[in-house]
Scaffold this active site. Structure first.
Site, mmCIF file in Angstrom:
data_model
loop_
_atom_site.group_PDB
_atom_site.id
_atom_site.type_symbol
_atom_site.label_atom_id
_atom_site.label_comp_id
_atom_site.label_asym_id
_atom_site.label_seq_id
_atom_site.Cartn_x
_atom_site.Cartn_y
_atom_site.Cartn_z
ATOM 1 C CG ASP A 88 -2.020 1.017 0.993
ATOM 2 O OD1 ASP A 88 -2.729 0.834 0.358
ATOM 3 O OD2 ASP A 88 -1.729 2.080 1.973
ATOM 4 C CB ILE A 89 1.000 4.279 -1.791
ATOM 5 C CG1 ILE A 89 0.961 3.593 -3.298
ATOM 6 C CG2 ILE A 89 1.648 5.723 -1.979
ATOM 7 C CD1 ILE A 89 0.368 4.028 -4.512
ATOM 8 C CG ASP A 132 -3.478 3.458 -1.811
ATOM 9 O OD1 ASP A 132 -4.877 2.807 -1.555
ATOM 10 O OD2 ASP A 132 -2.620 3.783 -0.865
#
Length: 264
Positions: A88-89, A132
């Site tokens: 995940d960003i 994301d």
């Protein structure tokens, strides 16, 4: 084309099944199955039209799963020794706050394209992206003994890739990565806009590890670590719920975190 949306093994099996169904010399049972399904499909289409014209149509008359025409048989496979990676960003909300939808999608396409390349290099199978979040597996649908190492190398490479992405695109984001190893049910669910996917509690656990992780580090479960053959140095980390964590340092500056049940 079909191999671009699902694993090669699954695509080959699907094409083989379709070819057998279309073959003139197919068995009587296959012909009956196709014929009955076609008839059911026409019937369901007629009932759907009737439903539009008659809103009081009894929904119990909607065709069941067995009576709807399918382009493929439904199959789900249980696979053991599969490593699952979720990434995940970190900083995505801030990155997206001052950008248009077009700009944001362009950035995600650039970043995920780099991850897709790494998937191939690290011998992983991409499953999907969710906003994301990016997730992939090793050891599924093709078993491989080094599935855990493949995922770890992928996680480390993703952190390096996003640093390069920051420099190339003038951003300031990082990655949280979680890896767990276990069993999965894999296959395609539904008949429209289908995709190859994996399901299990172990998949959910890998996702939880990522969501509670630390940016710039890769979290691996105790199960995953047992497959790494002591090729990575583990450092003990803080307790989390009933679990303990370890930081894992590779030969350079890469960092992982190990999750697992606390031993007595």
């Amino acid at each position: 084309m079909i191999q671009s949306v699902m694993p090669k093994k699954v695509a080959d099996e699907l094409l083989k099944e379709n070819s057998e169904l279309r073959r003139p010399s197919a068995s009587i049972e296959s012909n009956c199955r196709t014929s009955n399904a076609t008839t059911a499909g026409r019937s369901s289409a007629a009932e759907s039209t009737a439903g539009i014209m008659n809103p009081h149509l009894n929904h119990n008359s909607i065709p069941t799963d067995n009576s709807v025409r399918k382009f493929r048989p439904f199959t789900m496979n249980l696979m053991k020794d599969v490593s699952i990676l979720f990434a995940d960003i970190a900083g995505f909300t801030k990155m997206s706050s001052n950008k248009s939808a077009d700009e944001l999608v362009n950035l995600l396409n650039d970043l995920f394209g780099r991850f897709d390349y790494l998937c191939g290099r690290c011998n992983l199978e991409k499953i999907s992206t969710l906003g994301d979040c990016y997730y992939c597996v090793a050891g599924c649908p093709e078993p491989r003994p080094d599935h855990a190492k493949c995922c770890v190398e992928m996680g480390l490479a993703m952190i390096i890739a996003i640093r390069q992405f920051d420099m190339d695109r003038g951003q300031n984001v990082n990655m949280r990565v979680g890896i767990h190893t276990g069993k999965v049910m894999c296959g395609m669910v539904g008949t429209k806009r289908f995709k190859f996917d994996v399901f299990s509690n172990d998949v959910n656990f890998a996702n939880e590890m990522e969501s509670t992780g630390v940016a710039g580090r890769v979290h691996v479960s105790e199960v995953t670590a047992s497959y790494l053959d002591n090729q990575y140095v583990l450092e003990e980390g803080p307790l989390h719920k009933s679990m303990f964590l370890f930081f894992n340092l590779k030969l350079k500056k890469y960092t992982l975190i190990l999750w697992g049940e606390k031993k007595n």
